[in-house]
Design an enzyme around this catalytic site. Structure first.
Site, PDB file in Angstrom:
ATOM      1  CG  ASP A   1       8.370  -0.849  31.073  1.00 43.19           C
ATOM      2  OD1 ASP A   1       8.713  -0.853  31.894  1.00 43.19           O
ATOM      3  OD2 ASP A   1       8.661  -1.016  29.692  1.00 43.19           O
TER       4      ASP A   1
ATOM      5  CG  ASP B   1      14.822  -4.576  29.062  1.00 42.29           C
ATOM      6  OD1 ASP B   1      14.054  -4.555  30.076  1.00 42.29           O
ATOM      7  OD2 ASP B   1      14.309  -4.211  28.400  1.00 42.29           O
TER       8      ASP B   1
HETATM    9  C1  GLA Z   1      11.082  -2.015  29.580  1.00 42.51           C
HETATM   10  C2  GLA Z   1      11.068  -3.625  29.659  1.00 42.51           C
HETATM   11  C3  GLA Z   1      11.156  -4.873  28.508  1.00 42.51           C
HETATM   12  C4  GLA Z   1      10.281  -4.437  27.303  1.00 42.51           C
HETATM   13  C5  GLA Z   1      10.121  -3.200  27.047  1.00 42.51           C
HETATM   14  C6  GLA Z   1       9.243  -2.313  26.066  1.00 42.51           C
HETATM   15  O1  GLA Z   1      12.676  -2.339  28.789  1.00 42.51           O
HETATM   16  O2  GLA Z   1      11.544  -4.114  30.491  1.00 42.51           O
HETATM   17  O3  GLA Z   1      10.553  -5.961  29.090  1.00 42.51           O
HETATM   18  O4  GLA Z   1       9.118  -4.421  27.893  1.00 42.51           O
HETATM   19  O5  GLA Z   1      10.008  -1.702  27.922  1.00 42.51           O
HETATM   20  O6  GLA Z   1       9.475  -0.707  25.157  1.00 42.51           O
END
Ligand code: GLA
Length: 401
Positions: free
Chosen positions: A148, A203
């Site tokens: 990430d 997301d």
């Molecule tokens: C980010 C990613 C998500 C998830 C969260 C976890 O927002 O894009 O898919 O992995 O972090 O904290």
């Protein structure tokens, strides 16, 4: 001698420029399950084992799903030598034992980390510990790493991801690297050398077309994400996929919306990572996630991202060129009212520069298969597809020879 010198310099420079990722680990879009969309930080060894069990018993493994990925919140700190520590309350047997369990089911094991100091949920990230973490993952038996992009400050994205990719390669265990920097730094332009898939957007959220404003960032319903994929078609292909995010199928939308979401993810040739509680899903959701004919469209070896071929405000017709000059057609009713289709196959030509496809439908007499209805509908010659599509639903057709 001079030629040899120039050749050696060339080799040296190219080995610096091009990362050595483990090639061929994702020749078709990765399929699996990820904990985040449904469980967020509520992850534990018991939950993950249960998901592995159900992946087998529900028929998902048989349908092609293989990765069980623990997203954020499995890690709580580092020991005095800098080794990452899994939460001992939630993972009392440790990650190696969990990986062994998952492998014993014939599945593969995935973990999450972050290129910055902290993960998005505030857990320790891998910055400064890339080689050490990669060695730890290799020792545990990790097969997939979602990496990430939180708390990365002024870090350079290609360099940060290349660092982890090199560390994985050096650790010696083949690991699929899932680049997750939300499309901020156009990973489609540099990700293929470094990883196997890259998130294209922020997301997803379990709604059809909503936008959830969190102040500094948004979460999007799946159709909003769908509309952001088109310009990226040319970057998609075997071993380097545009990742439209983990699915929200089974997380509270209507069954038509779940079916349409799954179908469009198949048409996009994007990874199929289930994001629901597969131990408590309805039969309808299970049937969607395990439809082998829909999955075969996603997993077609050519790996071509489908195109939005014709559209009005209400109806979209998507086409995905498949191997052997076959085609998938998805008729998607985006509106809140039922829509009729009258589609006379012979009138259409599918021309697509990106996949070098040019098919006149009146030249080949294809067999018509309605995938969700599980019915053969004759052939294309002089034939018209007539259907009424309910709101937010799809009709998925495969034309085969
Ligand atoms: C980010 C990613 C998500 C998830 C969260 C976890 O927002 O894009 O898919 O992995 O972090 O904290």
């Amino acid at each position: 001698m001079k030629k040899l010198f120039i050749f050696s310099i060339g080799l040296f420079i190219s080995s610096i420029i091009f990362s050595q990722k483990f090639e061929g680990l994702a020749l078709t879009p990765p399929m699996g399950w990820n904990s985040w969309n449904k469980f967020a930080c509520d992850v534990s060894e018991d939950l993950i084992k249960k998901m592995a069990d159900v992946m087998v018993s529900s028929g998902m493994k048989d349908a092609g799903y293989k990765y069980i990925v623990i997203d954020d919140c499995w890690q709580i700190g580092r020991d005095s030598s800098g080794n990452i520590i899994p939460d001992p309350k939630r993972f009392p047997s440790g990650m190696k034992a969990l990986a062994d369990y998952i492998h014993s089911k014939g599945l593969k094991f995935g973990l999450y980390s972050d290129a910055g100091m902290k993960t998005c949920a505030g857990r320790p990230g891998s910055r400064g510990y890339e080689y050490q973490d990669a060695r730890t993952y290799a020792n545990w038996g990790v097969d997939y790493l979602k990496y990430d992009w939180c708390s990365t400050g002024t870090q350079n994205a290609p360099a940060s991801y290349k660092l982890m990719s090199d560390a994985i390669y050096k650790a010696g265990r083949p690991v699929v690297l899932s680049i997750c920097e939300w499309g901020n730094n156009e990973p489609w332009k540099w990700g293929a050398e470094i990883g196997h898939l890259w998130r294209t957007t922020g997301d997803i959220y379990h709604c059809y077309d909503c936008i959830l404003n969190h102040g500094t960032w948004n979460q999007w319903g799946w159709t909003v994400i769908l509309d952001m994929q088109h310009k990226l078609r040319k970057y998609n292909g075997p071993d380097h996929w545009n990742d439209a995010d983990m699915m929200e199928v089974g997380n509270g939308m209507s069954i038509a919306e779940d079916r349409a979401h799954f179908t469009l993810w198949c048409m996009l040739a994007t990874p199929l990572m289930a994001g629901n509680d597969i131990a408590n899903m309805t039969n309808e959701v299970q049937e969607i996630l395990t439809n082998k004919e829909a999955i075969a469209i996603n997993q077609d070896p050519k790996g071509i991202q489908g195109l939005r071929y014709l559209y009005t405000d209400n109806l979209e017709i998507w086409v995905k060129p498949l191997q052997n000059d076959e085609l998938a057609f998805c008729f998607f009713n985006r509106s809140d009212e039922p829509q009729d289709i009258n589609f006379k196959w012979d009138k259409y030509r599918v021309e697509d520069g990106i996949s070098k496809t040019d098919i006149y439908l009146n030249k080949t007499n294809y067999k018509v298969r309605d995938i969700w209805a599980m019915k053969d509908l004759g052939t294309t010659k002089n034939a018209t597809l007539k259907k009424t599509i309910p709101p937010h639903d799809v009709v998925l057709i495969r034309l085969s020879k």
